[in-house]
Design a protein around this motif. Structure first.
Motif, PDB file in Angstrom:
ATOM      1  N   ASN A   4     -52.914  25.425 -61.900  1.00  0.00           N
ATOM      2  CA  ASN A   4     -52.118  24.586 -60.995  1.00  0.00           C
ATOM      3  C   ASN A   4     -50.817  25.272 -60.597  1.00  0.00           C
ATOM      4  O   ASN A   4     -50.307  25.076 -59.489  1.00  0.00           O
ATOM      5  CB  ASN A   4     -51.853  23.211 -61.606  1.00  0.00           C
ATOM      6  CG  ASN A   4     -51.093  23.275 -62.918  1.00  0.00           C
ATOM      7  OD1 ASN A   4     -50.973  24.342 -63.528  1.00  0.00           O
ATOM      8  ND2 ASN A   4     -50.576  22.139 -63.354  1.00  0.00           N
ATOM      9  N   GLY A   5     -50.259  26.092 -61.497  1.00  0.00           N
ATOM     10  CA  GLY A   5     -49.064  26.854 -61.152  1.00  0.00           C
ATOM     11  C   GLY A   5     -49.366  27.885 -60.082  1.00  0.00           C
ATOM     12  O   GLY A   5     -48.556  28.096 -59.166  1.00  0.00           O
ATOM     13  N   MET A   7     -51.749  27.675 -57.810  1.00  0.00           N
ATOM     14  CA  MET A   7     -51.991  26.980 -56.550  1.00  0.00           C
ATOM     15  C   MET A   7     -50.679  26.546 -55.904  1.00  0.00           C
ATOM     16  O   MET A   7     -50.531  26.610 -54.682  1.00  0.00           O
ATOM     17  CB  MET A   7     -52.908  25.784 -56.793  1.00  0.00           C
ATOM     18  CG  MET A   7     -54.311  26.182 -57.227  1.00  0.00           C
ATOM     19  SD  MET A   7     -55.372  24.779 -57.648  1.00  0.00           S
ATOM     20  CE  MET A   7     -55.577  24.028 -56.035  1.00  0.00           C
ATOM     21  N   SER A   8     -49.721  26.138 -56.719  1.00  0.00           N
ATOM     22  CA  SER A   8     -48.407  25.782 -56.188  1.00  0.00           C
ATOM     23  C   SER A   8     -47.719  27.004 -55.581  1.00  0.00           C
ATOM     24  O   SER A   8     -47.109  26.929 -54.501  1.00  0.00           O
ATOM     25  CB  SER A   8     -47.530  25.190 -57.288  1.00  0.00           C
ATOM     26  OG  SER A   8     -48.064  23.971 -57.766  1.00  0.00           O
ATOM     27  N   MET A   9     -47.827  28.150 -56.257  1.00  0.00           N
ATOM     28  CA  MET A   9     -47.223  29.373 -55.752  1.00  0.00           C
ATOM     29  C   MET A   9     -47.883  29.810 -54.442  1.00  0.00           C
ATOM     30  O   MET A   9     -47.203  30.271 -53.508  1.00  0.00           O
ATOM     31  CB  MET A   9     -47.318  30.482 -56.793  1.00  0.00           C
ATOM     32  CG  MET A   9     -46.649  31.788 -56.384  1.00  0.00           C
ATOM     33  SD  MET A   9     -44.845  31.653 -56.240  1.00  0.00           S
ATOM     34  CE  MET A   9     -44.382  31.811 -57.962  1.00  0.00           C
ATOM     35  N   GLU A  11     -49.188  27.847 -52.234  1.00  0.00           N
ATOM     36  CA  GLU A  11     -48.683  26.963 -51.180  1.00  0.00           C
ATOM     37  C   GLU A  11     -47.278  27.372 -50.752  1.00  0.00           C
ATOM     38  O   GLU A  11     -46.956  27.384 -49.551  1.00  0.00           O
ATOM     39  CB  GLU A  11     -48.698  25.518 -51.665  1.00  0.00           C
ATOM     40  CG  GLU A  11     -47.973  24.531 -50.761  1.00  0.00           C
ATOM     41  CD  GLU A  11     -48.476  24.496 -49.319  1.00  0.00           C
ATOM     42  OE1 GLU A  11     -47.716  24.041 -48.447  1.00  0.00           O
ATOM     43  OE2 GLU A  11     -49.618  24.933 -49.065  1.00  0.00           O
ATOM     44  N   LEU A  12     -46.428  27.721 -51.695  1.00  0.00           N
ATOM     45  CA  LEU A  12     -45.092  28.216 -51.353  1.00  0.00           C
ATOM     46  C   LEU A  12     -45.198  29.497 -50.531  1.00  0.00           C
ATOM     47  O   LEU A  12     -44.462  29.696 -49.555  1.00  0.00           O
ATOM     48  CB  LEU A  12     -44.275  28.468 -52.616  1.00  0.00           C
ATOM     49  CG  LEU A  12     -43.913  27.238 -53.448  1.00  0.00           C
ATOM     50  CD1 LEU A  12     -43.296  27.678 -54.780  1.00  0.00           C
ATOM     51  CD2 LEU A  12     -42.960  26.323 -52.700  1.00  0.00           C
ATOM     52  N   SER A  98     -58.090  30.675 -57.638  1.00  0.00           N
ATOM     53  CA  SER A  98     -57.728  29.800 -58.755  1.00  0.00           C
ATOM     54  C   SER A  98     -57.513  30.513 -60.085  1.00  0.00           C
ATOM     55  O   SER A  98     -56.938  29.933 -61.006  1.00  0.00           O
ATOM     56  CB  SER A  98     -58.804  28.729 -58.944  1.00  0.00           C
ATOM     57  OG  SER A  98     -60.072  29.322 -59.205  1.00  0.00           O
ATOM     58  N   SER A 117     -51.549  36.374 -60.121  1.00  0.00           N
ATOM     59  CA  SER A 117     -50.301  35.624 -60.150  1.00  0.00           C
ATOM     60  C   SER A 117     -49.110  36.510 -59.809  1.00  0.00           C
ATOM     61  O   SER A 117     -48.189  36.087 -59.093  1.00  0.00           O
ATOM     62  CB  SER A 117     -50.099  34.979 -61.526  1.00  0.00           C
ATOM     63  OG  SER A 117     -50.117  35.965 -62.553  1.00  0.00           O
ATOM     64  N   ASP A 147     -37.377  25.194 -51.817  1.00  0.00           N
ATOM     65  CA  ASP A 147     -38.236  25.524 -52.960  1.00  0.00           C
ATOM     66  C   ASP A 147     -38.902  26.874 -52.794  1.00  0.00           C
ATOM     67  O   ASP A 147     -39.183  27.572 -53.777  1.00  0.00           O
ATOM     68  CB  ASP A 147     -39.269  24.427 -53.227  1.00  0.00           C
ATOM     69  CG  ASP A 147     -40.117  24.072 -52.014  1.00  0.00           C
ATOM     70  OD1 ASP A 147     -39.798  24.515 -50.888  1.00  0.00           O
ATOM     71  OD2 ASP A 147     -41.099  23.313 -52.185  1.00  0.00           O
TER      72      ASP A 147
END
Length: 203
Positions: A4-5, A7-9, A11-12, A98, A117, A147
């Motif tokens: 999930n981290g 996926m958030s990155m 999106e950023l 993922s 990552s 953000d």
């Protein structure tokens, strides 16, 4: 980094890519080729570099093995149109990834694959800084979400300030002094050798 981290990155990163494209909104490449904060580069050179970077990252995260020569920039007759396509290509390539441990080979960074990552973090920083480069070249400021900038600053703080930055073609110059109370964007820029006070000569 958990899934999930990552996926958030991603999106950023997508929003950073969009900001880098939006920064070209007022540019008329047929009549204007201003200088940039990247020493020795006009804006046409910078967009050519940004284009091959987007294409190269897209190929790399897809598992393709590239060589340094594959990352050589080329100017195009429709630089913004080609760059827009490259942005779409890299955003599509990143979408749905993922596994943060997936190996990604970036020959400009080194001969050994990096975890996905780490590669996403590098890509995010690159797009934030280049969004600023382009905007400043045109006498403007980039439209970057807070953000997104905060994530870039976190990554930039971990980028080593060593001899790699002295090499020809290095992505970043040595860190600049950080005054008290500096903004997140200005800190990111100074950590990567950019002077936030830079402005185009014609401004």
């Amino acid at each position: 980094m958990p899934t999930n981290g990552l996926m958030s990155m991603i999106e950023l990163d997508r929003r950073a890519v969009r900001a880098s494209l939006d920064a070209f909104a007022t540019w008329q490449p047929g009549s204007d080729d201003p200088g940039t904060p990247c020493a020795g580069w006009q804006l046409g050179d910078l967009v050519a570099h940004m284009t091959i970077q987007q294409q190269g990252f897209a190929r790399a995260v897809a598992g393709e093995r590239t060589e340094r020569a594959d990352w050589a920039p080329t100017r195009h007759n429709d630089p913004v149109g080609v760059y827009r396509s490259a942005c779409d290509q890299v955003v599509t390539a990143f979408a749905g990834l993922s596994d943060p441990t997936t190996p990604v080979l970036l020959p400009e960074v080194g001969p050994d694959p990096l975890p996905l990552s780490t590669a996403v973090g590098f890509h995010l920083v690159d797009n934030v800084v280049h969004a600023w480069d382009v905007a400043r070249s045109l006498g403007a400021r980039p439209s970057l979400d807070d953000d997104v900038v905060e994530a870039a600053r976190t990554v930039a703080r971990d980028v080593p300030d060593g001899e790699r930055r002295d090499r020809p073609g290095a992505a970043f110059a040595h860190r600049l002094p950080l005054p008290d109370g500096v903004s997140a964007l200005d800190e990111t820029l100074q950590l990567l050798g950019r002077d936030p006070r830079w402005h185009p000569a014609h401004a």
